[in-house]
Motif scaffolding. Structure first.
Motif, short mmCIF file in Angstrom:
data_model
loop_
_atom_site.label_atom_id
_atom_site.label_comp_id
_atom_site.label_asym_id
_atom_site.label_seq_id
_atom_site.Cartn_x
_atom_site.Cartn_y
_atom_site.Cartn_z
N PHE A 199 69.23 -91.30 -6.74
CA PHE A 199 68.56 -91.20 -5.59
C PHE A 199 69.64 -91.55 -4.28
O PHE A 199 69.03 -91.58 -3.02
N ILE A 200 70.84 -91.84 -4.55
CA ILE A 200 71.66 -92.33 -3.35
C ILE A 200 71.95 -91.35 -2.46
O ILE A 200 72.17 -90.21 -3.05
N GLN A 201 71.87 -91.63 -1.40
CA GLN A 201 72.36 -90.24 -0.32
C GLN A 201 73.91 -90.22 -0.49
O GLN A 201 74.72 -91.17 -0.63
N ALA B 199 65.66 -97.95 11.03
CA ALA B 199 66.49 -97.30 12.04
C ALA B 199 67.27 -96.37 11.28
O ALA B 199 67.94 -95.64 12.18
N VAL B 200 67.21 -96.06 10.08
CA VAL B 200 67.99 -95.03 9.54
C VAL B 200 67.16 -93.80 9.46
O VAL B 200 66.08 -93.94 9.26
N PRO B 201 67.82 -92.58 9.75
CA PRO B 201 67.10 -91.39 10.02
C PRO B 201 66.24 -90.75 8.81
O PRO B 201 65.59 -90.08 9.02
N MET B 202 67.11 -90.90 7.50
CA MET B 202 66.26 -90.47 6.38
C MET B 202 66.60 -91.54 5.17
O MET B 202 67.22 -92.22 5.35
N THR B 203 65.75 -91.02 4.03
CA THR B 203 66.05 -91.86 3.02
C THR B 203 65.50 -90.64 1.90
O THR B 203 65.57 -89.74 1.90
N THR B 204 65.38 -91.45 0.48
CA THR B 204 65.33 -90.62 -0.76
C THR B 204 64.02 -91.09 -1.28
O THR B 204 63.63 -92.36 -0.99
N LEU B 205 63.41 -90.49 -2.11
CA LEU B 205 62.20 -90.76 -2.63
C LEU B 205 62.57 -92.03 -3.65
O LEU B 205 61.80 -93.19 -3.56
N GLY B 206 63.58 -91.94 -4.45
CA GLY B 206 64.13 -93.18 -5.31
C GLY B 206 64.31 -94.21 -4.80
O GLY B 206 63.95 -95.31 -5.04
N TYR B 207 64.93 -94.33 -3.29
CA TYR B 207 65.30 -95.49 -2.70
C TYR B 207 63.90 -96.02 -2.20
O TYR B 207 63.80 -97.26 -2.30
#
Lengths: 437, 437, 437, 437
Positions: free
Chosen positions: B183-185, D202-210
């Motif tokens: 899941f890490i970007q 303030a981070v523009p995107m993430t992941t489902l797992g995170y």
């Protein structure tokens, strides 16, 4: 013929681009150091900048003549004025009274018109094939409603006994205009706001006939009366004028831009360019000179050309201010500070101030000599705001001091300087002398 | 945590600004030489740029790490890779696998991930107090849909026998990713259009899990198959890549802008940045590389870093192009020419070309090796457009030559070079190979 | 007094902002429809726009006088000229010869100076407390080196028998200038490039004395000679002039901007604003009028004010062009097309054309009447480029036709129109008549 | 595939442009009303905007979906949510769970994810030929570190008993995510600073797992605990949210710009957009909301959509602010005032305030409920700054009142409102509650 007048608001300065469309050649008269506007205008018209000249060695801004010569144009500078007024290190032709610069089919005839400075010349323009001149580029000789001041050399550059001589020459130069027709246009080197004269109009151009009919300078026939009138009540020139003569005579580095980068703290002499209201509520250790059209003429009092300078403000404004300082030859802005967490200073409103017994308080008036002479509080001490770094203030550092100028702008500058000198009990009089009277 | 990705379209390059809002500190990863965008973004967020690092010694642009260190930030550079890969003249801390850079409460853990170059590192980001990482700054290690190429040193910088070693290291570095969660970007150093890989996607970021599922590089388990696949069909790197390694390792002058001034004629090597259609109808003696997002990668073939360069175009575009050339360390644009009065060159439309008997004419194909290998006219001679200044064309100067590329952009460049080499009978095939096939 | 001249390059139009700093009031003379520049200038000087006037009902651009009145200023319009020349739906004071508009301490005295149009007036400016006037706002009465044309009503608006009357009035209006001093400045309504006169100079202002000495119009004392000279060889006015009289007399909607959005295909009449070289290699179904300073005067031939218009070009340029069309009252640009995949058209270079036997080919000359009269190919057919949509071309659609203008710009426009009319065998002569002669 | 995220700082809003380079088609997700940025980006990539959709009926900004449909794109809107949530007057296809929008080779699969609102949908993106999804456009469903609030309908639009239902739906929608892989990217509709959630990162995107590993919303398995946590301590929505639902459901006029012209005096409700320090020293009759990134969310409390609004500030900033107000559907800025000659208001510094006996003075705390609940002066009266126009202040108009917020920004707004309500003895506590504690 192509003709364009350029106005730099901060310097209240006019420069000119004149071109011959038939041959594609063009000349700049009195260019500033940033020659971008001339290049753009010439390109848009399909002209090449092939010639450049200037009316005299300027005292109030860094000349761009060397920039233009460096890009390949032929330069022309005055050969009048004697040894002290000889350009150094410049690849230019020397011109004298009667010489003609041909720019394609356009002709510029040189007239020697000393007074403001000994080497000052003017250019009489003849369009293609015309027998009569169209206009005269006068530099700091004739302005709209005024003439150039003869005292800058003595006042700013400290060259003694030149004021009276200059005033006499100015009288003679004006006499020389008698032979020219009244219908010619006058294209001056400065407009309203310049310190190169005392009552310049805000109209960008005039005619010789209109000036003859209206300008005070053409109404006085007695030489000594003229001299007395001309030399009285001229505004104090900012200290940087003294640097300019040297720079323009001897040369200045070619212009380039560097990005002014942020730093966390003030380490050098600093100018705080934020609005005075913002400064007032959030003091920094900089001298508060807000970035507006007075910026250069106010900042010019406080620059040390041998030392680095920091600015306080936001990124965009800081880059612009640093660019503008280059217009007066100052390349040494190093870093800037964008975040300040200071105290606010104390203010008093004009109404409350009126209630005070002025005999029992300390008042510091930081206006110009002219303003002081016109009217002032007899209880006040007077020091011109520009001279506060050099003159000592006759109060103790912990005494309460009320500071004022005419309208509140320059007293804010004074507050910032006194604060840094360790005065601890300063009070700014809002809206200044005009609000109290 | 504050996070911002910056994209430079000409270089297809990503850089990053990451900050900790609690402490106001921020770090730049892989800065370009023009650091203005980072300063502006940091100021807007109330952050100070206190740290700077980079993933490796870049081969395709001039790094801004020295600019940022010069403004007071703490620098960090890779200590891996051996003597040939040691930074010179840089005031930075040396970091290795396992080291952690703390930027306020944000942590960057260093991973050594060689392959693209021996010293390449990646940074695993942990947000304040989190046990799991949020993402990985991979530089030229993992891209979206691809991985970095290992052959640049050999291809561009001429360091022999490094390609195979690099490919092996890349295989190992990818293995190392096994232990990280899917899941890490993934925050890469380049996007679509870069010559640092062969099939980079246009999506700005991805995740490790998505790459594992889709990227070709994660699907191959056999080391030798991986190496063969990775090293085949990489695009030819522009000649300027060779300069970059030296500049980034040994240092480049601090950035500044000078105004590029006009001149009447072309005296030096010149690049004509006007649109190809305008060039086609009005030839100059410059190499025609239109100013668009391909400008740097095309111009990079023809720069001689030891010699001055002129541009052909209008004022505004010329200043931008000169600024952009500084991004690849080239500071030597001297003047520009804005007026051209040239001939037009001959063109042929694809339909007419098809009628010709190809056995009886000369055809020059200037496409890349990859395009040539996929399909070409068997009658054609092949020379990559970027290499025309260095390789000789096997035709006589007065023979008729038909020139083509894939779509008509690069053949226009070729036309301009051949014209200057004295070929007198050139014909450009409009719209190129794709229009004929 | 504050004085600023504004120049709109596309319309070659001058407008003016004059203010009294003492009272903070200001007046605009002959405003364009986009009043932003006046608002900005006034704000910067701390002036309020309190008055507005114009010299006559303009035929070449949409007046901004109603915009300024709408924001609260007091309007003044000419009461001369009779019923056909009476403003409709306007909240303005009617002024006549001898009336004075006071703007603070500045005075504008009305002079009736018909000739260009019956209602035309000029304004003699007196600065605060001065006995002599400083200058004259002449509108389309006196230009630099020329005077206004009297034939527009007849030529453009189709009002019969007005040309001779206008010319007579112009003669009388010039006589009226005898009583004014030569040193007054002349501030005209147009400069070089305007179709409101035939030989306007590129210098932005002049003086009455200089014009008396040099302008042809002041040298002719015989009324009939003057009339003949004035009415001969005036340039053809673009068709849109006819709309302007109506719009400016009867009113136009308040200005606003809409975003012109992209569409995939050309569905309406379209103008292709790309450079002619780009158009030549990539034809669209639009009329090719490149976006430069000739744009409005060329586009003005082809606008149908009752129908929508599309543009072909890139986003930025399209928005600018749509804004500019509003300056001539055209608000109806709907969408634009940015991608074109067209053929190129055929061209012939001047040298090759010279080899042809002109008796055996079809030649179409699209220059102005004046150019045609000066010199032309006797074998050519002449149709002004602006009239191609309305006049029929006397050739068959599949015949080979060579098209030329003077320098190659207008023949490109003609090519695009003929192409759409179904002519299939057109050849453009590069660089036009001047390159052949 | 092409992917670009757009961030509007004032609204803390993310929108997206996704395109298929093979077919040239592109879709916008959640467009703002000013669609210029999307048009520019699409043009630069050679894409056409052929599709448009949105995740839900927005409550915090005016949607641009009708603008995009109007330019010819195919629109898609949610068919979930029931009668109250049905779009009116929109030419769009209705979509439901499981539907797929094809944009060239890119596919968007619809998931119904209610909670924030009943009709909310998300889009699962599949790139060309991929079996696994790349990411999820979540709108106001999942944010970085948070999820959407379910109480806006009840709080802002006054639709009763919807909060609890929404919270339950949100719990279920999150459960639905279980079946999706952790490596997919989450592309949210808002970032830090939005009032659509309470702790957005303030981070523009993430992941489902995170998010699964870190977001509070995924850690709670008990439905009622989730509901209680989600519905507590949400920030007060500005009053304008109530208008937005209506506008976005029923339609808003197509966007256009008009020039806001100056006027001498304040005649309507006015917002003074100058910096708070400038306002503090020069009061106007406007509500002081400085133009910065908080402008829209603060101004949104005070807009009356049925009435005209004036602004106080300089020309450039006023035009920008008027443009920004259109982003929340407010088109009714009529004029602006640039010159103010007001008094200054009284302030007290935190140190002096601490000396006062709080039992004997009036204190007005204008912070949010959350701030008040965390800590406050027990002697203070609490009214949220946004509600001062509607709630009455329980003090007499001539009593001395000390006003504070957290840091001094919002108390300046409160001062300006109370001043106009006739309170005559107001004192602003500099730097607010945080400086006193």
């Amino acid at each position: 013929m192509y003709f364009k007048q350029f106005f730099n608001e901060q310097l209240a300065q006019y420069s000119y681009l004149v071109g011959c469309q038939k041959t594609g050649e063009a000349i700049i008269i009195d260019p500033l150091r940033d020659i971008t506007p001339y290049i753009k205008a010439a390109e848009q018209e399909g002209l090449r900048i092939t010639h450049v000249t200037e009316t005299h060695i300027h005292a109030d801004f860094a000349s761009g003549i060397r920039e233009v010569i460096n890009m390949g144009a032929q330069g022309f500078v005055s050969g009048h004025g004697g040894k002290d007024w000889t350009y150094q290190d410049i690849k230019a032709s020397i011109i004298h009274e009667g010489d003609v610069i041909k720019v394609g089919n356009v002709k510029l005839e040189v007239l020697h018109t000393p007074g403001h400075t000994p080497e000052s010349i003017s250019f009489l323009l003849y369009d293609n094939g015309m027998n009569v001149p169209m206009g005269l580029f006068t530099g700091d000789f004739i302005f709209v409603g005024d003439v150039g001041r003869p005292d800058l050399l003595e006042e700013a550059a400290g060259i003694k006994n030149t004021t009276e001589t200059g005033a006499k020459q100015m009288f003679q130069s004006l006499k020389k205009m008698d032979k020219l027709p009244g219908f010619i246009q006058i294209w001056p080197g400065h407009g309203a706001g310049s310190a190169c004269g005392k009552s310049l109009g805000a109209v960008p151009m005039t005619t010789l006939g209109y000036e003859r009919a209206n300008s005070w300078a053409f109404q006085i026939n007695e030489e000594q009366v003229f001299i007395n009138t001309l030399t009285s009540e001229q505004p104090e020139p900012p200290y940087y004028f003294a640097e300019m003569k040297r720079i323009n005579r001897d040369g200045v580095a070619l212009m380039h831009h560097n990005i002014v980068t942020p730093l966390d703290e003030i380490k050098e002499r600093a100018i705080d360019i934020r609005p005075k209201e913002v400064y007032a509520e959030n003091l920094s250790d900089g001298i508060n000179i807000p970035y507006n059209k007075k910026f250069l003429s106010f900042a010019g009092w406080y620059l040390d050309y041998q030392k680095p300078l920091q600015l306080v403000g936001d990124y965009e404004t800081v880059q612009k201010a640093a660019h503008d300082l280059k217009m007066i030859g100052f390349d040494n802005v190093t870093t800037y500070v964008d975040t300040v967490n200071g105290k606010s200073y104390k203010t008093i409103d004009p109404e409350s101030f009126k209630q005070l017994d002025r005999d029992k308080i300390n008042i510091l008036d930081v206006r110009t000599n002219k303003e002081w002479n016109e009217s002032h509080f007899k209880e006040a001490v007077h020091i011109h705001f520009g001279k506060l770094l050099k003159k000592s203030v006759p109060f103790n550092k912990n005494e309460k001091i009320y500071v004022h100028c005419q309208s509140g702008v320059r007293s804010a500058i004074a507050m910032s300087i006194l604060e840094q000198q360790g005065f601890t009990n300063l009070i700014n009089i809002n809206d200044g002398y005009q609000a109290i009277k």
